[in-house]
Design an enzyme around this catalytic site. Structure first.
Site: not given
Ligand code: C5P
Length: 295
Positions: A96, A167, A196-197, A216, A230, A234
């Site tokens: 990205n 993602d 993984p998130d 963020f 979010k 989260k």
């Molecule tokens: O879900 P989204 O990507 O919009 O969320 C953004 C936030 O989640 C940011 O703080 C980003 O660093 C974090 N994030 C993460 N791991 C992912 C996706 C997003 O830590 N796989």
């Protein structure tokens, strides 16, 4: 702190060396000189260290001092930054437009206030911040592994996830470059699986959860509503939401216009340089920790 630069025989001369010794005994720090080619055409020790290294050593010196007396002295902060690269084959990857600028600026701003900062970064073109413990990785899974390892080793006071983590990643990575079969070739469908998130993982209740977890949220529309959703999804404490829509020039650009959302408050900040957003956020974090019930 001195960064001498002179001809090799001048540097090696006993008079210079004995004066250097005296200065060192008086507490003067020497940066270099290093060995290399000199302006006069000779080669050897005497070449001044690179100006950016002088700058970094100076910043690191003041950041170490701030660890004694700055508003974030004694605090440990984890920052994720940059994009991730998700390989398809040895030459291609999904990525990205994140430059890492906002995350690196935050690592610098937190260190300026005296925090011990651990930066975990995806691939960027940026110089590692001075006085910050930085690790580098490529994929989301590598970033997650580094974050989990760091969080388990250090109970961080703050974690700030600025990384633009992919993602999804390709379901499989080919060992060899994917080739076109011929001129009538139909492109293979790209199968993706979720990554993984990292932010959600850090935010989940655990003995290693940082005291304050900040995410963020890059949005292209309905910034506040999406950021609020979010925050809940989260499980983090604050969200810094920004509009990265077409024409905003935020992704990869020098400025950012953010909304800081906590569980109780929503504050819109004016358009600022990414360095100023970082400084303001670092000060807001320090203020939060200065309140007795948060410390
Ligand atoms: O879900 P989204 O990507 O919009 O969320 C953004 C936030 O989640 C940011 O703080 C980003 O660093 C974090 N994030 C993460 N791991 C992912 C996706 C997003 O830590 N796989």
């Amino acid at each position: 702190m001195v960064a001498p630069g002179m001809n090799v025989r001048m540097w090696d001369h006993p008079a210079t060396q004995s004066n250097v010794q005296i200065l060192k005994e008086r507490g003067v720090t020497f940066l270099g000189p290093v060995s290399g080619e000199m302006a006069c055409g000779e080669y050897g020790p005497g070449r001044m260290v690179e100006p950016l290294d002088v700058r970094d050593a100076t910043l690191a010196f003041f950041r170490t001092q701030a660890q004694e007396s700055g508003p974030l002295a004694g605090r440990t902060c984890l920052v994720t930054a940059g994009p991730t690269h998700e390989p398809l084959d040895p030459v291609r990857y999904l990525a990205n437009r994140s430059s890492g600028k906002q995350g690196y600026a935050l690592a610098e701003a937190l260190a300026d206030l005296g925090a011990k900062v651990r930066l975990i970064s995806g691939p960027t073109a940026l110089r590692a911040p001075a006085g910050v413990n930085a690790s580098f990785c490529e994929t989301a899974r590598q970033m997650n592994a580094l974050v989990v390892e760091a969080a388990e080793a250090t109970s961080f006071d703050v974690a700030i996830c600025t990384a633009a983590v992919a993602d999804w990643r390709p379901a499989s990575v080919q060992d060899q470059k994917i080739k076109k079969a011929g001129k009538d070739d139909v492109p293979a469908a790209l199968e993706l699986v979720p990554n993984p998130d990292i932010l959600a993982g850090l935010s989940a209740p655990s003995p290693f959860r940082p005291r304050l977890v900040i995410g963020f949220a890059a949005e292209t529309e309905k910034v506040e509503a999406h950021a609020r959703a979010k925050l809940a999804r989260k499980g983090c404490d604050w969200i810094v939401a920004n509009n990265v829509g077409a024409g905003s020039d935020v992704m990869g650009g020098p400025e950012n216009e953010v909304v800081l959302m906590t569980l109780e408050t929503v504050k819109s900040w004016p358009r600022l340089s990414k360095e100023d957003v970082a400084r303001r956020l670092a000060i807001t974090v320090a203020d939060w920790f200065s309140k007795p019930h948060n410390s």
